[in-house]
Design a protein around this motif. Structure first.
Motif, PDB file in Angstrom:
ATOM      1  N   ALA A   5      -3.665 -38.121 -28.969  1.00 11.77           N
ATOM      2  CA  ALA A   5      -3.976 -39.553 -29.032  1.00 11.77           C
ATOM      3  C   ALA A   5      -3.518 -40.263 -27.760  1.00 11.77           C
ATOM      4  O   ALA A   5      -4.233 -41.128 -27.228  1.00 11.77           O
ATOM      5  N   GLN A   6      -2.354 -39.912 -27.266  1.00 12.25           N
ATOM      6  CA  GLN A   6      -1.864 -40.523 -26.024  1.00 12.25           C
ATOM      7  C   GLN A   6      -2.750 -40.147 -24.839  1.00 12.25           C
ATOM      8  O   GLN A   6      -3.048 -40.990 -23.985  1.00 12.25           O
ATOM      9  N   ASN A   7      -3.196 -38.901 -24.797  1.00 10.70           N
ATOM     10  CA  ASN A   7      -4.080 -38.478 -23.705  1.00 10.70           C
ATOM     11  C   ASN A   7      -5.414 -39.222 -23.745  1.00 10.70           C
ATOM     12  O   ASN A   7      -5.949 -39.615 -22.705  1.00 10.70           O
ATOM     13  N   ILE A   8      -5.967 -39.421 -24.951  1.00  8.14           N
ATOM     14  CA  ILE A   8      -7.229 -40.162 -25.067  1.00  8.14           C
ATOM     15  C   ILE A   8      -7.037 -41.614 -24.643  1.00  8.14           C
ATOM     16  O   ILE A   8      -7.881 -42.193 -23.954  1.00  8.14           O
ATOM     17  N   ALA A   9      -5.919 -42.215 -25.036  1.00  8.85           N
ATOM     18  CA  ALA A   9      -5.640 -43.597 -24.634  1.00  8.85           C
ATOM     19  C   ALA A   9      -5.517 -43.709 -23.116  1.00  8.85           C
ATOM     20  O   ALA A   9      -6.056 -44.643 -22.504  1.00  8.85           O
ATOM     21  N   ASP A  10      -4.823 -42.778 -22.505  1.00 10.20           N
ATOM     22  CA  ASP A  10      -4.686 -42.798 -21.045  1.00 10.20           C
ATOM     23  C   ASP A  10      -6.025 -42.615 -20.354  1.00 10.20           C
ATOM     24  O   ASP A  10      -6.332 -43.307 -19.379  1.00 10.20           O
ATOM     25  N   LEU A  11      -6.832 -41.689 -20.852  1.00 14.45           N
ATOM     26  CA  LEU A  11      -8.134 -41.428 -20.251  1.00 14.45           C
ATOM     27  C   LEU A  11      -9.048 -42.641 -20.384  1.00 14.45           C
ATOM     28  O   LEU A  11      -9.764 -43.005 -19.444  1.00 14.45           O
ATOM     29  N   SER A  12      -9.009 -43.305 -21.533  1.00 18.93           N
ATOM     30  CA  SER A  12      -9.819 -44.511 -21.732  1.00 18.93           C
ATOM     31  C   SER A  12      -9.371 -45.630 -20.801  1.00 18.93           C
ATOM     32  O   SER A  12     -10.205 -46.342 -20.224  1.00 18.93           O
ATOM     33  N   ALA A  13      -8.071 -45.794 -20.655  1.00 19.36           N
ATOM     34  CA  ALA A  13      -7.546 -46.824 -19.750  1.00 19.36           C
ATOM     35  C   ALA A  13      -7.958 -46.545 -18.310  1.00 19.36           C
ATOM     36  O   ALA A  13      -8.312 -47.466 -17.570  1.00 19.36           O
TER      37      ALA A  13
ATOM     38  N   ASP B  67     -11.192 -47.828 -13.600  1.00 18.21           N
ATOM     39  CA  ASP B  67     -12.110 -47.432 -12.536  1.00 18.21           C
ATOM     40  C   ASP B  67     -13.132 -48.538 -12.275  1.00 18.21           C
ATOM     41  O   ASP B  67     -13.421 -48.864 -11.131  1.00 18.21           O
ATOM     42  N   PHE B  68     -13.659 -49.148 -13.339  1.00 19.34           N
ATOM     43  CA  PHE B  68     -14.599 -50.254 -13.171  1.00 19.34           C
ATOM     44  C   PHE B  68     -13.930 -51.479 -12.582  1.00 19.34           C
ATOM     45  O   PHE B  68     -14.459 -52.126 -11.687  1.00 19.34           O
TER      46      PHE B  68
ATOM     47  N   ARG C 185     -16.283 -51.613 -22.065  1.00 17.70           N
ATOM     48  CA  ARG C 185     -17.355 -50.750 -22.578  1.00 17.70           C
ATOM     49  C   ARG C 185     -17.130 -49.299 -22.138  1.00 17.70           C
ATOM     50  O   ARG C 185     -17.297 -48.376 -22.930  1.00 17.70           O
ATOM     51  N   ALA C 186     -16.746 -49.110 -20.877  1.00 11.02           N
ATOM     52  CA  ALA C 186     -16.480 -47.757 -20.386  1.00 11.02           C
ATOM     53  C   ALA C 186     -15.293 -47.138 -21.127  1.00 11.02           C
ATOM     54  O   ALA C 186     -15.332 -45.965 -21.515  1.00 11.02           O
ATOM     55  N   ALA C 187     -14.244 -47.910 -21.336  1.00  7.16           N
ATOM     56  CA  ALA C 187     -13.079 -47.406 -22.060  1.00  7.16           C
ATOM     57  C   ALA C 187     -13.447 -47.050 -23.497  1.00  7.16           C
ATOM     58  O   ALA C 187     -13.010 -46.030 -24.034  1.00  7.16           O
TER      59      ALA C 187
ATOM     60  N   GLU D 263     -16.444 -46.156 -24.623  1.00  8.86           N
ATOM     61  CA  GLU D 263     -17.291 -44.956 -24.615  1.00  8.86           C
ATOM     62  C   GLU D 263     -16.445 -43.691 -24.486  1.00  8.86           C
ATOM     63  O   GLU D 263     -16.681 -42.707 -25.186  1.00  8.86           O
ATOM     64  N   VAL D 264     -15.474 -43.732 -23.599  1.00  4.55           N
ATOM     65  CA  VAL D 264     -14.607 -42.559 -23.412  1.00  4.55           C
ATOM     66  C   VAL D 264     -13.801 -42.283 -24.685  1.00  4.55           C
ATOM     67  O   VAL D 264     -13.661 -41.136 -25.110  1.00  4.55           O
ATOM     68  N   ALA D 265     -13.306 -43.334 -25.304  1.00  8.60           N
ATOM     69  CA  ALA D 265     -12.533 -43.154 -26.543  1.00  8.60           C
ATOM     70  C   ALA D 265     -13.412 -42.557 -27.632  1.00  8.60           C
ATOM     71  O   ALA D 265     -12.996 -41.621 -28.331  1.00  8.60           O
ATOM     72  N   GLN D 266     -14.630 -43.068 -27.794  1.00  9.25           N
ATOM     73  CA  GLN D 266     -15.516 -42.565 -28.836  1.00  9.25           C
ATOM     74  C   GLN D 266     -15.941 -41.132 -28.578  1.00  9.25           C
ATOM     75  O   GLN D 266     -16.070 -40.347 -29.508  1.00  9.25           O
ATOM     76  N   GLU D 267     -16.171 -40.778 -27.318  1.00  6.85           N
ATOM     77  CA  GLU D 267     -16.547 -39.402 -26.994  1.00  6.85           C
ATOM     78  C   GLU D 267     -15.435 -38.412 -27.330  1.00  6.85           C
ATOM     79  O   GLU D 267     -15.695 -37.235 -27.557  1.00  6.85           O
ATOM     80  N   ASN D 268     -14.209 -38.895 -27.367  1.00  7.03           N
ATOM     81  CA  ASN D 268     -13.072 -38.034 -27.681  1.00  7.03           C
ATOM     82  C   ASN D 268     -12.601 -38.192 -29.125  1.00  7.03           C
ATOM     83  O   ASN D 268     -11.507 -37.747 -29.476  1.00  7.03           O
ATOM     84  N   GLY D 269     -13.398 -38.855 -29.956  1.00  8.48           N
ATOM     85  CA  GLY D 269     -13.077 -38.971 -31.367  1.00  8.48           C
ATOM     86  C   GLY D 269     -12.052 -40.029 -31.714  1.00  8.48           C
ATOM     87  O   GLY D 269     -11.402 -39.944 -32.747  1.00  8.48           O
ATOM     88  N   ALA D 270     -11.905 -41.033 -30.867  1.00 11.25           N
ATOM     89  CA  ALA D 270     -10.936 -42.107 -31.125  1.00 11.25           C
ATOM     90  C   ALA D 270     -11.678 -43.434 -31.224  1.00 11.25           C
ATOM     91  O   ALA D 270     -12.874 -43.527 -30.950  1.00 11.25           O
ATOM     92  N   MET D 271     -10.945 -44.471 -31.613  1.00  9.19           N
ATOM     93  CA  MET D 271     -11.518 -45.800 -31.721  1.00  9.19           C
ATOM     94  C   MET D 271     -10.669 -46.763 -30.899  1.00  9.19           C
ATOM     95  O   MET D 271      -9.445 -46.777 -31.026  1.00  9.19           O
ATOM     96  N   LEU D 272     -11.312 -47.538 -30.074  1.00 14.36           N
ATOM     97  CA  LEU D 272     -10.615 -48.527 -29.248  1.00 14.36           C
ATOM     98  C   LEU D 272     -10.311 -49.752 -30.106  1.00 14.36           C
ATOM     99  O   LEU D 272     -11.210 -50.343 -30.687  1.00 14.36           O
ATOM    100  N   SER D 273      -9.038 -50.111 -30.208  1.00 13.62           N
ATOM    101  CA  SER D 273      -8.676 -51.237 -31.071  1.00 13.62           C
ATOM    102  C   SER D 273      -8.683 -52.561 -30.323  1.00 13.62           C
ATOM    103  O   SER D 273      -8.967 -53.600 -30.907  1.00 13.62           O
TER     104      SER D 273
END
Length: 94
Positions: A43-51, A56-57, A72-74, A76-86
């Motif tokens: 979960a921490q890795n997905i949060a970091d990757l989304s951030a 980047d944008f 939107r980019a964050a 998309e990355v979260a959803q692709e990794n099975g997480a939800m951006l709160s």
């Protein structure tokens, strides 16, 4: 001839069963703890990757408001990794 039975006959079996039960509980607890740590790490890795995807944008277009694109980019990355951006917001650096 009959053999006299001692009062502790069979106690070794009971002790072995007890020790095996304790070891089984400890092993299951250790596996559950390891699984919990792995899930938290993922979960921490997905949060970091989304951030980083959002950053980047926002870093490449400092002269315009890009919060919507970055979020939107964050997302998309979260959803692709099975997480939800709160929540998502961009802060200015300067």
């Amino acid at each position: 001839m009959s053999k006299k039975r001692g009062s502790d006959e069979g106690s070794g079996t009971i002790m072995v069963v007890g020790v095996l039960a304790v070891l089984t509980v400890l092993a299951c607890s250790a596996l559950a703890y390891i699984a919990l740590l792995a899930a938290g790490n993922r979960a921490q890795n997905i949060a970091d990757l989304s951030a980083l995807a959002g950053a980047d944008f926002s870093a490449t277009a400092q002269w315009e408001s890009v919060e919507e694109k970055a979020c939107r980019a964050a997302n998309e990355v979260a959803q692709e990794n099975g997480a939800m951006l709160s929540s998502c917001h961009c802060e200015s650096v300067g």
